[in-house]
Design a protein around this motif. Structure first.
Motif, short mmCIF file in Angstrom:
data_model
loop_
_atom_site.label_atom_id
_atom_site.label_comp_id
_atom_site.label_asym_id
_atom_site.label_seq_id
_atom_site.Cartn_x
_atom_site.Cartn_y
_atom_site.Cartn_z
N MET A 247 -9.62 8.99 -11.05
CA MET A 247 -8.36 8.70 -10.36
C MET A 247 -7.52 9.96 -10.22
O MET A 247 -6.94 10.23 -9.16
CB MET A 247 -7.57 7.64 -11.14
CG MET A 247 -6.27 7.23 -10.44
SD MET A 247 -5.30 6.04 -11.41
CE MET A 247 -6.37 4.62 -11.34
N GLU B 126 -1.89 5.07 -5.63
CA GLU B 126 -1.73 5.75 -4.35
C GLU B 126 -0.36 6.43 -4.37
O GLU B 126 0.56 5.96 -5.06
CB GLU B 126 -1.80 4.77 -3.18
CG GLU B 126 -3.13 4.03 -3.05
CD GLU B 126 -4.28 4.93 -2.66
OE1 GLU B 126 -4.00 6.01 -2.10
OE2 GLU B 126 -5.44 4.54 -2.89
N VAL C 66 -5.22 1.05 -10.10
CA VAL C 66 -5.33 1.84 -8.88
C VAL C 66 -4.04 2.61 -8.69
O VAL C 66 -2.99 2.23 -9.21
CB VAL C 66 -5.60 0.96 -7.64
CG1 VAL C 66 -6.96 0.28 -7.74
CG2 VAL C 66 -4.49 -0.07 -7.46
N GLN D 110 -1.39 -2.28 -5.38
CA GLN D 110 -1.12 -1.71 -6.70
C GLN D 110 -0.49 -2.73 -7.65
O GLN D 110 -0.82 -2.77 -8.83
CB GLN D 110 -0.25 -0.46 -6.56
CG GLN D 110 -1.02 0.68 -5.90
CD GLN D 110 -0.20 1.91 -5.64
OE1 GLN D 110 0.05 2.69 -6.54
NE2 GLN D 110 0.23 2.09 -4.39
#
Length: 231
Positions: A166, A69, A67, A84
């Protein structure tokens, strides 16, 4: 026929990796039912233990679940940081810990972790992601040292931006935060790479396949960079 476990196997790089190992017994793992063979949160210790009990002996483990961000350090929340680290680093740790003992016992195994150029160099606004990917690369090197000479290898691939869902979300965030169009955001992202373009998932899958092959039996503890020479 080898048993190949691919986490984050439902889309993007993971789906390309699953396709590249056609002919093997491939078990795709993810969080979305219907996209994968096994549903599992790789950051959940009990869930990971049960997953590998169900699968049995694993020859190749591809730690691809991830993941990302982005936010300035001052606006990075502890929740974002932990999420994360949990997926990108702890998930790789738990899956590797579950698979490696059996590999060593059988005298063969391949662990390939999909990290990132962010695992080798820092970048603005991605403190949590960068830390988690550095941890994944560090884990790879530690495991490689531990299994050296056993017939098992542990390596990482470190791509720059890849054409995946992503990255699409990254483009959406850039557009939202800057007011630029998606095409302008993409041009900015591409210009920031030495390749001048996004990598394709299949390019990463090819690198993973090589590190899992007999051709790479002497490659252990390596972080293979896929960025055209930027790092």
């Amino acid at each position: 026929m080898r048993t190949v476990v691919v986490t984050g196997g439902g889309k993007g790089i993971g789906a390309a990796v699953c396709a590249r190992f056609e002919g093997d017994r491939v078990v795709s793992v993810g969080r979305t039912p219907g996209e994968v063979d096994e549903v599992c949160d790789v950051g959940d210790e009990d869930a990971v233990a049960k997953l590998f009990e169900r699968i049995g002996a694993v020859d190749v483990l591809v730690n691809n679940a991830g993941v990302a961000e982005s936010a300035p350090l001052a606006r990075t929340t502890l929740t974002d940081w932990r999420r994360q680290l949990d997926v990108n680093a702890t998930g790789a740790f738990l899956c590797t810990r579950a698979a490696v003992p059996g590999m060593v016992e059988r005298g063969f195994g391949r662990v390939v972790t999909v990290a990132s150029t962010a695992g080798l160099a820092g970048g603005r606004y991605v403190a949590a992601y960068t830390a988690s990917k550095h941890a994944a690369v560090g884990l790879t090197r530690a495991v490689a040292a531990e299994v050296a000479g056993s017939g098992v290898t542990a390596n990482a691939v470190c791509p720059s931006y890849v054409r995946t869902p992503m990255t699409e979300r990254t483009l959406e965030r850039i557009s939202e935060q800057t007011g630029r169009s998606r095409e302008e955001a993409l041009a900015t992202l591409e210009a920031s790479t030495s390749l001048g373009r996004l990598l394709e998932p299949e390019e990463v899958a090819e690198a993973v396949w090589y590190l899992a092959s007999d051709l790479a039996a002497a490659v252990n503890g390596h972080a293979l960079v896929l960025d055209g020479g930027g790092v």
